[in-house]
Design a protein around this motif. Structure first.
Motif, mmCIF file in Angstrom:
data_model
loop_
_atom_site.group_PDB
_atom_site.id
_atom_site.type_symbol
_atom_site.label_atom_id
_atom_site.label_comp_id
_atom_site.label_asym_id
_atom_site.label_seq_id
_atom_site.Cartn_x
_atom_site.Cartn_y
_atom_site.Cartn_z
ATOM 1 N N ASP A 148 0.787 -1.162 0.165
ATOM 2 C CA ASP A 148 0.033 0.026 -0.050
ATOM 3 C C ASP A 148 1.041 1.145 0.039
ATOM 4 N N GLY A 149 0.244 2.488 -0.096
ATOM 5 C CA GLY A 149 0.979 3.579 -0.266
ATOM 6 C C GLY A 149 1.986 4.029 1.020
ATOM 7 N N TYR A 154 -1.126 3.180 5.619
ATOM 8 C CA TYR A 154 -1.499 3.926 4.490
ATOM 9 C C TYR A 154 -2.099 5.197 4.948
ATOM 10 N N THR A 167 -7.251 8.232 0.393
ATOM 11 C CA THR A 167 -6.555 7.683 -0.650
ATOM 12 C C THR A 167 -7.542 7.152 -1.852
ATOM 13 N N GLY A 190 -2.304 -1.647 6.126
ATOM 14 C CA GLY A 190 -2.455 -2.097 4.729
ATOM 15 C C GLY A 190 -2.183 -3.422 4.274
#
Length: 267
Positions: free
Chosen positions: A141-142, A149, A153, A233
Motif C-alpha cells: 500500500d501507499g 497508508y 486515498t 495496509g
C-alpha cells in the motif's frame, strides 16, 4: 503640580543560559552517505562558541562534533555534520540529535528526532509508475512496508509481466484495512474500468492468491480509504506464472452424444 509616575522594585537580570536544538533534517534520501543537519539557537545573553553536538542512528554509536561559533545572543546557526549517516539498509532508521553545551541548565529542548524509512525495492501503491512491468518483488500500500497508508486515498496501479507468455500472480502475506470503509479492488486486466472485478477486500482477512487470466497477463489494483482511521495496509509477493498451454492442432471440441456413441459427424 505636573503628572508623575513612581517606579519601584525594578529588577534587571541576565537571560537564563540555554542552548536549544530547534530542528533536525535527516538527509534527503536513503543512500549510504546522507547529511545530518541541525539548527541550534542561543538563548543566552552572550556569544557562545565551541558548542558540542551529536547524533546517533537506531541507538548506535554517537557521532560527536563541535559547532565553532560564535553564536550571537538569540541567534541560531544551521550546522551540517561532517560525518554522514548510512540509510542504505532496508528498514526503519531512527535518528536522534542533541546539543550538549556543558553550561546548559535547560535540557528539555536539547534533542530532536527524525525517522527515515527505506522500503527497498518495494512497489508502492501511489508511488510506482503504472503500469509496472515485473515478475518479482514486493507490492505494498501507499505507506510502504513499515508505515500505515494515508487517509482519503484513491489510487490505481497495474502490474504486468515483463516476459511474454506469462500471467501476473500476487500472494498476500499481510493485510489490514479499516473494515467496511477502506477497500482494495483487484481487476483481471489492464484497467479498473473495463476489466472484470476479481475481488474486493477489506478488514483483516488475508486475501487469497490472485492470478491474472487476461490476454496481457495484467492485474490492476485500486485502493480507496475514507477520511479517518487507517491501518497497516498490505504486503504481497509478485511472481509470474506460465499461461496455460493451448495445443495448436486442436481446432474444435465436440461433445459426445448422450449414449456415448459417436455419430458420423463426430468421427
Amino acid at each position: 503640580s505636573g503628572d508623575f509616575v513612581t517606579i519601584d522594585n525594578v529588577e534587571i537580570s541576565e537571560p537564563q543560559a540555554d542552548m536549544a536544538m530547534t530542528s533536525l533534517i535527516a538527509g534527503s534520501g536513503t543512500t549510504n552517505a546522507e547529511t545530518i543537519t541541525v539548527t541550534v539557537k542561543n538563548y543566552t545573553g552572550a556569544d557562545v562558541s565551541n558548542i558540542p553536538v551529536s547524533y546517533q542512528v537506531n541507538g548506535g554509536a554517537l557521532v560527536n562534533e563541535t559547532i565553532p561559533g560564535p553564536i550571537a545572543p538569540f541567534a541560531e546557526v544551521t550546522y551540517p555534520f561532517a560525518q554522514t549517516a548510512d540509510f542504505s539498509a532496508e528498514g526503519i532508521h531512527d535518528v536522534s540529535a542533541s546539543v550538549n553545551w556543558p553550561n546548559d541548565p535547560v535540557t528539555s529542548n536539547n534533542t530532536q528526532t527524525a525517522t527515515v524509512v527505506n522500503n527497498g525495492d518495494a512497489i508502492i501503491m501511489g508511488v510506482a509508475t503504472s503500469p509496472t512491468a515485473t515478475c518479482s518483488g514486493v507490492f505494498t500500500d501507499g505507506g510502504g512496508k513499515y508505515s500505515n497508508y494515508a487517509n482519503s486515498t484513491n489510487s490505481t496501479l497495474t502490474i504486468q509481466p515483463d516476459a511474454v507468455g506469462k500471467n501476473t500472480k500476487v500472494t498476500f502475506t499481510e493485510f489490514a484495512t479499516e473494515d467496511t470503509y477502506d477497500f482494495l479492488y483487484v481487476y483481471n486486466g489492464p484497467t479498473a474500468t473495463a476489466s472484470a472485478l476479481l475481488g474486493q477486500f477489506t478488514g483483516s482477512t488475508l486475501p487469497p492468491s490472485i492470478t491474472s487470466s487476461a490476454a496481457g497477463g495484467e492485474l490492476t489494483f485500486k485502493f480507496t480509504s475514507d477520511g479517518s482511521v487507517n491501518d497497516i495496509g498490505w504486503v504481497a509477493n509478485i511472481e509470474c506464472v506460465d499461461k496455460p498451454l493451448i495445443d495448436p492442432s486442436v481446432t474444435a471440441i465436440t461433445a459426445p452424444t448422450a449414449s456415448g456413441i459417436k455419430t458420423s459427424a463426430e468421427t
